[in-house]
Design a protein around this motif. Structure first.
Motif, PDB file in Angstrom:
ATOM      1  N   THR A  15       0.830  -1.196   0.000  1.00  0.00           N
ATOM      2  CA  THR A  15       0.000   0.000   0.000  1.00  0.00           C
ATOM      3  C   THR A  15       0.865   1.247   0.000  1.00  0.00           C
ATOM      4  O   THR A  15       1.812   1.366   0.770  1.00  0.00           O
ATOM      5  CB  THR A  15      -0.923   0.019   1.238  1.00  0.00           C
ATOM      6  N   ALA A  16       0.508   2.171  -0.898  1.00  0.00           N
ATOM      7  CA  ALA A  16       1.161   3.476  -0.970  1.00  0.00           C
ATOM      8  C   ALA A  16       0.133   4.520  -0.560  1.00  0.00           C
ATOM      9  O   ALA A  16      -0.995   4.502  -1.050  1.00  0.00           O
ATOM     10  CB  ALA A  16       1.636   3.760  -2.392  1.00  0.00           C
ATOM     11  N   THR A  17       0.520   5.404   0.342  1.00  0.00           N
ATOM     12  CA  THR A  17      -0.344   6.519   0.733  1.00  0.00           C
ATOM     13  C   THR A  17       0.378   7.802   0.367  1.00  0.00           C
ATOM     14  O   THR A  17       1.429   8.119   0.926  1.00  0.00           O
ATOM     15  CB  THR A  17      -0.660   6.480   2.237  1.00  0.00           C
ATOM     16  N   MET A  18      -0.196   8.534  -0.589  1.00  0.00           N
ATOM     17  CA  MET A  18       0.427   9.753  -1.092  1.00  0.00           C
ATOM     18  C   MET A  18       0.087  10.942  -0.187  1.00  0.00           C
ATOM     19  O   MET A  18      -0.844  10.880   0.608  1.00  0.00           O
ATOM     20  CB  MET A  18      -0.029  10.021  -2.527  1.00  0.00           C
ATOM     21  N   SER A  19       0.841  12.026  -0.332  1.00  0.00           N
ATOM     22  CA  SER A  19       0.679  13.191   0.536  1.00  0.00           C
ATOM     23  C   SER A  19      -0.705  13.829   0.428  1.00  0.00           C
ATOM     24  O   SER A  19      -1.181  14.445   1.378  1.00  0.00           O
ATOM     25  CB  SER A  19       1.760  14.231   0.242  1.00  0.00           C
ATOM     26  N   ASP A  20      -1.384  13.649  -0.711  1.00  0.00           N
ATOM     27  CA  ASP A  20      -2.721  14.229  -0.871  1.00  0.00           C
ATOM     28  C   ASP A  20      -3.824  13.283  -0.404  1.00  0.00           C
ATOM     29  O   ASP A  20      -5.012  13.558  -0.576  1.00  0.00           O
ATOM     30  CB  ASP A  20      -2.958  14.644  -2.320  1.00  0.00           C
ATOM     31  N   GLY A  21      -3.442  12.136   0.200  1.00  0.00           N
ATOM     32  CA  GLY A  21      -4.406  11.182   0.723  1.00  0.00           C
ATOM     33  C   GLY A  21      -4.769  10.057  -0.230  1.00  0.00           C
ATOM     34  O   GLY A  21      -5.457   9.115   0.158  1.00  0.00           O
ATOM     35  N   TYR A  22      -4.305  10.125  -1.482  1.00  0.00           N
ATOM     36  CA  TYR A  22      -4.572   9.050  -2.439  1.00  0.00           C
ATOM     37  C   TYR A  22      -3.901   7.771  -1.943  1.00  0.00           C
ATOM     38  O   TYR A  22      -2.742   7.787  -1.523  1.00  0.00           O
ATOM     39  CB  TYR A  22      -4.039   9.429  -3.827  1.00  0.00           C
ATOM     40  N   VAL A  23      -4.638   6.668  -1.987  1.00  0.00           N
ATOM     41  CA  VAL A  23      -4.110   5.376  -1.546  1.00  0.00           C
ATOM     42  C   VAL A  23      -4.168   4.397  -2.713  1.00  0.00           C
ATOM     43  O   VAL A  23      -5.209   4.240  -3.351  1.00  0.00           O
ATOM     44  CB  VAL A  23      -4.912   4.819  -0.351  1.00  0.00           C
ATOM     45  N   LYS A  24      -3.050   3.741  -2.983  1.00  0.00           N
ATOM     46  CA  LYS A  24      -2.965   2.729  -4.040  1.00  0.00           C
ATOM     47  C   LYS A  24      -2.559   1.417  -3.393  1.00  0.00           C
ATOM     48  O   LYS A  24      -1.562   1.363  -2.662  1.00  0.00           O
ATOM     49  CB  LYS A  24      -1.919   3.151  -5.082  1.00  0.00           C
ATOM     50  N   THR A  25      -3.330   0.349  -3.639  1.00  0.00           N
ATOM     51  CA  THR A  25      -3.001  -0.974  -3.116  1.00  0.00           C
ATOM     52  C   THR A  25      -2.641  -1.879  -4.274  1.00  0.00           C
ATOM     53  O   THR A  25      -3.339  -1.912  -5.287  1.00  0.00           O
ATOM     54  CB  THR A  25      -4.178  -1.559  -2.317  1.00  0.00           C
ATOM     55  N   ILE A  26      -1.553  -2.603  -4.126  1.00  0.00           N
ATOM     56  CA  ILE A  26      -1.036  -3.517  -5.138  1.00  0.00           C
ATOM     57  C   ILE A  26      -1.063  -4.916  -4.539  1.00  0.00           C
ATOM     58  O   ILE A  26      -0.627  -5.116  -3.413  1.00  0.00           O
ATOM     59  CB  ILE A  26       0.415  -3.146  -5.513  1.00  0.00           C
ATOM     60  N   GLY A  27      -1.540  -5.885  -5.294  1.00  0.00           N
ATOM     61  CA  GLY A  27      -1.420  -7.246  -4.808  1.00  0.00           C
ATOM     62  C   GLY A  27      -2.724  -8.009  -4.854  1.00  0.00           C
ATOM     63  O   GLY A  27      -3.720  -7.511  -5.340  1.00  0.00           O
ATOM     64  N   PRO A  28      -2.641  -9.220  -4.355  1.00  0.00           N
ATOM     65  CA  PRO A  28      -1.506  -9.802  -3.656  1.00  0.00           C
ATOM     66  C   PRO A  28      -0.337 -10.079  -4.605  1.00  0.00           C
ATOM     67  O   PRO A  28      -0.547 -10.442  -5.758  1.00  0.00           O
ATOM     68  CB  PRO A  28      -2.042 -11.099  -3.075  1.00  0.00           C
ATOM     69  N   THR A  29       0.874  -9.883  -4.102  1.00  0.00           N
ATOM     70  CA  THR A  29       2.068 -10.067  -4.911  1.00  0.00           C
ATOM     71  C   THR A  29       3.226 -10.553  -4.054  1.00  0.00           C
ATOM     72  O   THR A  29       3.282 -10.282  -2.860  1.00  0.00           O
ATOM     73  CB  THR A  29       2.466  -8.754  -5.613  1.00  0.00           C
ATOM     74  N   ALA A  30       4.139 -11.248  -4.692  1.00  0.00           N
ATOM     75  CA  ALA A  30       5.384 -11.652  -4.052  1.00  0.00           C
ATOM     76  C   ALA A  30       6.545 -10.852  -4.651  1.00  0.00           C
ATOM     77  O   ALA A  30       7.700 -11.054  -4.301  1.00  0.00           O
ATOM     78  CB  ALA A  30       5.627 -13.143  -4.239  1.00  0.00           C
ATOM     79  N   ALA A  31       6.224  -9.934  -5.571  1.00  0.00           N
ATOM     80  CA  ALA A  31       7.256  -9.123  -6.241  1.00  0.00           C
ATOM     81  C   ALA A  31       7.993  -8.261  -5.218  1.00  0.00           C
ATOM     82  O   ALA A  31       7.411  -7.814  -4.240  1.00  0.00           O
ATOM     83  CB  ALA A  31       6.615  -8.250  -7.309  1.00  0.00           C
ATOM     84  N   PRO A  32       9.275  -8.006  -5.465  1.00  0.00           N
ATOM     85  CA  PRO A  32      10.108  -7.286  -4.491  1.00  0.00           C
ATOM     86  C   PRO A  32       9.990  -5.752  -4.572  1.00  0.00           C
ATOM     87  O   PRO A  32      10.976  -5.040  -4.511  1.00  0.00           O
ATOM     88  CB  PRO A  32      11.523  -7.738  -4.859  1.00  0.00           C
ATOM     89  N   PHE A  33       8.776  -5.231  -4.722  1.00  0.00           N
ATOM     90  CA  PHE A  33       8.603  -3.786  -4.798  1.00  0.00           C
ATOM     91  C   PHE A  33       8.749  -3.154  -3.420  1.00  0.00           C
ATOM     92  O   PHE A  33       8.294  -3.709  -2.421  1.00  0.00           O
ATOM     93  CB  PHE A  33       7.234  -3.428  -5.371  1.00  0.00           C
ATOM     94  N   SER A  34       9.361  -1.972  -3.371  1.00  0.00           N
ATOM     95  CA  SER A  34       9.539  -1.271  -2.099  1.00  0.00           C
ATOM     96  C   SER A  34       9.040   0.166  -2.131  1.00  0.00           C
ATOM     97  O   SER A  34       8.776   0.754  -1.095  1.00  0.00           O
ATOM     98  CB  SER A  34      11.021  -1.268  -1.693  1.00  0.00           C
ATOM     99  N   HIS A  35       8.908   0.744  -3.344  1.00  0.00           N
ATOM    100  CA  HIS A  35       8.511   2.149  -3.464  1.00  0.00           C
ATOM    101  C   HIS A  35       7.502   2.342  -4.599  1.00  0.00           C
ATOM    102  O   HIS A  35       7.512   1.594  -5.576  1.00  0.00           O
ATOM    103  CB  HIS A  35       9.733   3.030  -3.717  1.00  0.00           C
ATOM    104  N   VAL A  92      -1.104 -11.473   3.250  1.00  0.00           N
ATOM    105  CA  VAL A  92      -2.324 -12.103   2.752  1.00  0.00           C
ATOM    106  C   VAL A  92      -2.658 -13.186   3.758  1.00  0.00           C
ATOM    107  O   VAL A  92      -1.855 -14.083   4.007  1.00  0.00           O
ATOM    108  CB  VAL A  92      -2.114 -12.697   1.341  1.00  0.00           C
ATOM    109  N   THR A  93      -3.840 -13.106   4.357  1.00  0.00           N
ATOM    110  CA  THR A  93      -4.171 -14.018   5.451  1.00  0.00           C
ATOM    111  C   THR A  93      -4.884 -15.289   5.019  1.00  0.00           C
ATOM    112  O   THR A  93      -4.963 -16.228   5.774  1.00  0.00           O
ATOM    113  CB  THR A  93      -5.040 -13.298   6.501  1.00  0.00           C
TER     114      THR A  93
END
Length: 99
Positions: A15-35, A92-93
């Motif tokens: 999950t990415a939360t941007m400064s303007d409050g926009y939230v982007k969720t990616i997944g489920p994934t095992a990819a090595p993304f960090s940013h 992922v539960t």
């Protein structure tokens, strides 16, 4: 004969939360993304276009800013906003877990 068992990478939501409050969720994934990075291009006349992506490092994400400056010149954008945030992880539960 000995067999080596490869361990599967655990899947998680990113999950990415941007400064303007926009939230982007990616997944489920095992990819090595960090940013997560986002470009908001201001085209003129109140119009905007948004570009985004995810990378495996902060350095790689920041590299998109240089490319954005070049794109702004080539495409005639009035200006652009660029932001990078670190992704947070949520495991992922279960196989029925959905967002």
């Amino acid at each position: 004969m000995i067999y080596q068992q490869r361990m599967a990478k655990k899947k998680r939501y990113l999950t990415a939360t941007m400064s303007d409050g926009y939230v982007k969720t990616i997944g489920p994934t095992a990819a090595p993304f960090s940013h997560f990075w986002r470009i908001v291009a201001h085209l003129g006349g109140g119009r905007t276009e948004v570009f985004w992506g995810h990378t495996g490092s902060f350095k790689e994400a920041i590299g998109k800013k240089t490319a954005s400056a070049e794109a702004a010149k080539q495409r005639g954008w009035e200006r652009f906003d660029f932001e990078v945030v670190e992704l947070s992880e949520t495991p992922v539960t279960g196989h029925h877990d959905r967002r």
